[in-house]
Motif scaffolding. Structure first.
Motif, mmCIF file in Angstrom:
data_model
loop_
_atom_site.group_PDB
_atom_site.id
_atom_site.type_symbol
_atom_site.label_atom_id
_atom_site.label_comp_id
_atom_site.label_asym_id
_atom_site.label_seq_id
_atom_site.Cartn_x
_atom_site.Cartn_y
_atom_site.Cartn_z
ATOM 1 N N CYS A 92 0.760 -1.354 0.180
ATOM 2 C CA CYS A 92 0.003 0.213 -0.095
ATOM 3 C C CYS A 92 0.881 1.133 0.189
ATOM 4 O O CYS A 92 0.575 2.367 -0.650
ATOM 5 N N GLN A 93 1.986 1.298 0.798
ATOM 6 C CA GLN A 93 2.825 2.375 0.875
ATOM 7 C C GLN A 93 3.531 2.561 -0.498
ATOM 8 O O GLN A 93 3.700 3.723 -0.799
ATOM 9 N N VAL A 94 3.696 1.670 -1.295
ATOM 10 C CA VAL A 94 4.349 1.819 -2.518
ATOM 11 C C VAL A 94 3.459 2.493 -3.774
ATOM 12 O O VAL A 94 3.603 3.645 -4.174
ATOM 13 N N CYS A 95 1.973 2.335 -3.387
ATOM 14 C CA CYS A 95 1.067 2.950 -4.329
ATOM 15 C C CYS A 95 0.911 4.318 -3.759
ATOM 16 O O CYS A 95 0.690 5.296 -4.470
ATOM 17 N N LEU A 96 0.738 4.381 -2.606
ATOM 18 C CA LEU A 96 0.651 5.778 -1.894
ATOM 19 C C LEU A 96 1.934 6.615 -2.198
ATOM 20 O O LEU A 96 1.636 7.901 -2.468
ATOM 21 N N ALA A 97 3.008 6.226 -2.234
ATOM 22 C CA ALA A 97 4.187 6.869 -2.755
ATOM 23 C C ALA A 97 4.071 7.397 -4.009
ATOM 24 O O ALA A 97 4.596 8.496 -4.164
ATOM 25 N N ILE A 98 3.521 6.544 -5.222
ATOM 26 C CA ILE A 98 3.586 6.801 -6.479
ATOM 27 C C ILE A 98 2.619 7.896 -6.677
ATOM 28 O O ILE A 98 2.664 8.998 -7.296
ATOM 29 N N GLN A 99 1.288 7.941 -6.140
ATOM 30 C CA GLN A 99 0.243 8.771 -6.310
ATOM 31 C C GLN A 99 0.784 10.134 -5.585
ATOM 32 O O GLN A 99 0.651 11.273 -6.434
ATOM 33 N N ALA A 100 1.389 10.160 -4.389
ATOM 34 C CA ALA A 100 1.640 11.608 -4.064
ATOM 35 C C ALA A 100 2.908 12.115 -4.764
ATOM 36 O O ALA A 100 2.938 13.330 -4.891
ATOM 37 N N SER A 101 3.777 11.315 -5.183
ATOM 38 C CA SER A 101 5.035 11.659 -5.904
ATOM 39 C C SER A 101 4.553 12.437 -7.269
ATOM 40 O O SER A 101 4.804 13.363 -7.810
ATOM 41 N N ASN A 102 3.319 11.727 -7.928
ATOM 42 C CA ASN A 102 2.628 12.030 -9.155
ATOM 43 C C ASN A 102 2.285 13.514 -8.995
ATOM 44 O O ASN A 102 2.355 14.312 -9.997
ATOM 45 N N TYR A 103 1.268 13.510 -8.013
ATOM 46 C CA TYR A 103 0.799 14.931 -7.750
ATOM 47 C C TYR A 103 1.821 16.065 -7.477
ATOM 48 O O TYR A 103 1.734 17.086 -7.619
ATOM 49 N N GLY A 104 2.643 15.742 -6.629
ATOM 50 C CA GLY A 104 3.829 16.768 -6.357
ATOM 51 C C GLY A 104 4.355 17.200 -7.395
ATOM 52 O O GLY A 104 4.395 18.368 -7.673
ATOM 53 N N ILE A 105 4.959 16.376 -8.208
ATOM 54 C CA ILE A 105 5.893 16.516 -9.461
ATOM 55 C C ILE A 105 5.003 17.574 -10.589
ATOM 56 O O ILE A 105 5.497 18.237 -11.302
ATOM 57 N N SER A 106 3.715 16.957 -10.568
ATOM 58 C CA SER A 106 2.755 17.731 -11.738
ATOM 59 C C SER A 106 2.250 18.761 -11.228
ATOM 60 O O SER A 106 1.763 19.773 -12.056
ATOM 61 N N LEU A 107 2.319 19.375 -9.808
ATOM 62 C CA LEU A 107 1.724 20.520 -9.283
ATOM 63 C C LEU A 107 1.825 21.946 -10.014
ATOM 64 O O LEU A 107 0.840 22.368 -10.237
ATOM 65 N N VAL A 108 3.209 21.969 -10.039
ATOM 66 C CA VAL A 108 3.414 23.449 -10.840
ATOM 67 C C VAL A 108 3.652 23.219 -12.427
ATOM 68 O O VAL A 108 3.707 23.917 -13.326
ATOM 69 N N SER A 109 4.581 21.932 -12.554
ATOM 70 C CA SER A 109 4.816 21.406 -14.088
ATOM 71 C C SER A 109 3.864 21.529 -15.165
ATOM 72 O O SER A 109 4.074 21.690 -16.219
#
Length: 267
Positions: free
Chosen positions: A79-96
């Motif tokens: 579950c942590q792996v999935c949560l990490a990918i989701q949060a990373s995806n949102y963070g990297i796309s936030l401004v970019s």
């Protein structure tokens, strides 16, 4: 212009997909618990034959598959792996995302400060992540009690494991934002988010295989190790504080970098 509403709606569909996917993951794993627990002795014997380094890499060392929380701590890593990918995806796309689509200049031309723009964006994605968090909580309690086969467990310890999700998500979200702002242009979000999430997972695996405590300082997979929490009914406080520090530094750094960032225009 409601930036919060726009950002929230933009990620809402993926939030539902991620939330349901993790819920299904928990359901599938927990539905197997009674079968695995019934043959726990055989499972433990088979695992005992594996190299200790391999077991530590995948969080399987000292796991009691006959115990509800022991089994939960094992599946929580996935579950942590999935949560990490989701949060990373949102963070990297936030401004970019605006820079990549050449709409950033339109947004920044509005009479609103950059700090306020970033604040609204962060609050929106944190709300999206909170939805996923709530789904994980509900799924964990519902499916655990549905499939625990009458076995008892300590509710407080389960709550402690689930409480780590907030800081775990914030770690990858905030680091993702900083990474995107440190790059001149993000051409594709998915490879970067996968690299960040799995990179931290691999570091966690190597820290277990090599027994290197220095590597433990880097990865939140070790900071919020469900096996440690399940075994000790406590957090590894020094490691948790490292994650908190990284989150605070990353958020402050994000505001500083965004304030000074040169935005590419569509012209």
């Amino acid at each position: 212009m409601n930036i919060f509403k726009h950002e929230f709606k933009m990620n809402f569909k993926s939030t539902i997909i991620w939330s349901l996917s993790i819920a299904v993951l928990i359901f599938v794993f927990m539905s197997l618990f009674s079968t695995i627990a019934a043959d726990a002795d055989l499972m433990n014997e088979a695992i005992a034959q594996m190299p200790e380094e391999l077991l530590m890499a995948f969080g399987m060392n000292n796991v009691d598959f006959a115990s509800v929380l022991g089994y939960v701590s094992f599946i929580f890593l996935f579950c942590q792996v999935c949560l990490a990918i989701q949060a990373s995806n949102y963070g990297i796309s936030l401004v970019s995302v605006e820079e990549r689509e050449m709409t950033a200049d339109f947004l920044l031309a509005k009479p609103i400060a950059r700090n306020k723009i970033l604040t609204n964006k962060l609050l929106a994605v944190i709300t999206n992540l909170t939805i996923t968090n709530v789904v994980v909580w509900i799924s964990s309690f519902v499916f655990l009690n549905m499939f625990r086969d009458g076995r008892e467990y300590e509710t407080k310890t389960l709550v402690m494991i689930l409480l780590t999700i907030v800081l775990f998500q914030l770690f990858f979200l905030s680091v993702g934002v900083v990474l995107s702002l440190l790059m001149k242009r993000v051409r594709s979000v998915t490879p970067l988010s996968m690299a960040l999430a799995f990179g931290m997972f691999v570091v966690n695996a190597f820290s277990g295989m090599l027994g290197d405590s220095k590597l433990e300082l880097i990865t939140p997979f070790k900071h919020f190790d469900p096996n440690y929490i399940s075994a000790n009914a406590a957090y590894d406080t020094p490691l948790v504080l490292i994650s908190v520090s990284v989150i605070l530094i990353s958020i402050v750094g994000s505001y500083m970098l965004y304030q000074r960032r040169n935005i590419h225009t569509a012209v």
